[in-house]
Design an enzyme around this catalytic site. Sequence first.
Site, PDB file in Angstrom:
ATOM      1  N   ARG A  65      17.492 109.145  57.257  1.00 27.33           N
ATOM      2  CA  ARG A  65      18.472 110.188  57.586  1.00 27.33           C
ATOM      3  C   ARG A  65      18.541 110.349  59.092  1.00 27.33           C
ATOM      4  NH1 ARG A  65      16.740 114.951  53.266  1.00 27.33           N
ATOM      5  NH2 ARG A  65      17.153 113.770  51.347  1.00 27.33           N
ATOM      6  N   ASP A  67      19.998 112.039  62.589  1.00 25.26           N
ATOM      7  CA  ASP A  67      20.473 113.361  62.997  1.00 25.26           C
ATOM      8  C   ASP A  67      21.866 113.284  63.613  1.00 25.26           C
ATOM      9  OD1 ASP A  67      18.049 114.456  62.209  1.00 25.26           O
ATOM     10  OD2 ASP A  67      17.165 114.345  64.218  1.00 25.26           O
ATOM     11  N   TYR A 125      13.772 101.762  65.206  1.00 27.97           N
ATOM     12  CA  TYR A 125      14.710 102.451  66.085  1.00 27.97           C
ATOM     13  C   TYR A 125      14.657 101.854  67.493  1.00 27.97           C
ATOM     14  CZ  TYR A 125      15.627 106.367  62.869  1.00 27.97           C
ATOM     15  OH  TYR A 125      16.031 107.139  61.804  1.00 27.97           O
ATOM     16  N   ARG A 213      12.888 111.068  69.140  1.00 26.02           N
ATOM     17  CA  ARG A 213      13.454 111.736  70.317  1.00 26.02           C
ATOM     18  C   ARG A 213      12.403 112.549  71.066  1.00 26.02           C
ATOM     19  NH1 ARG A 213      18.649 114.621  67.963  1.00 26.02           N
ATOM     20  NH2 ARG A 213      18.672 115.547  70.049  1.00 26.02           N
TER      21      ARG A 213
END
Length: 295
Positions: A65, A67, A125, A213
């Site tokens: 999921r 953001d 990522y 992040r």
Amino acid sequence: MTIPEPSAEAVGIRLKRIALSLQYEGSSFCGWQRQPNGTSVQSVLDDAISVLDPHRPIQTVAAGRTDAGVHASGQVVHFDSCGPIPAKRWAPALNGRLPSSIRVREAVERPLGWHACYSASYRRYRYTLYNGRRPNLFLAPWSWHRYQTRLDEQAMEQALQGLLGSHDFAAFQRAGSRRSHSRTTIQDVSIQRRGDLIHFEIQASGFLYGMVRLLTGQLVAVGEHRLTPEHFERRWRERRRSEVKDGAPAQGLCLLRAGYPESIFSKGGWYDCQPTFFLASEDPPPDPPPWPIST
């Protein structure tokens, strides 16, 4: 009186599980997951699939999921279909109905027991940092512009080394997570500078809410010599969540791919679909200041 149509299962139509390799530019979406307010990638994709296969309610399932504002180049999604469209035709059929910010790279059929999320062995990522002095319009939607000092990528790489393996990463978990614990296994990390661009990649069995992040924000503090690699490591090992205040903005983050024990898609339809660029360093920012005496 309206007579309801029989379900697909009742008339003997075979159920098929379709897996998609999906890209999206996340700037205009409230994230992957359907939300009561805002447009999500999931809701737009579900609506497009429902037009093509009206036999049953459609709800896609994703490997991860993302953001609001986060991109994906190799998101993996599955849904169940009863319609006549063969798996290989789903990609062009959907791309003709989706906005240009969402693209299906490839579609394949999988066994009904296969699951885009639970069958995945890793997610990877990439975070892109633009470390040039001048603004660049073409990089702005895909990177975080850090122009104050030249980032020390060697110190950032040093800080990453202790992350490998299974650990409790509560320091890098945003409030609001529904997970029962904060442990995960990091399988690979890397930092690469290409001129004024720095690419940080991280691969794990799974990620905590906001983890990449928050971690990137701390890495940038190391690169700017506001935080030593040793202090970076103490923060996460001792779960000092209160000291991890600033996360990196969404636009620099991209879900590069989700991986599985067996091959699902062709390499061209799934692997490293976010290109990396080289940008010459013609006007670099000044070097970072010396390390702080007290850490």
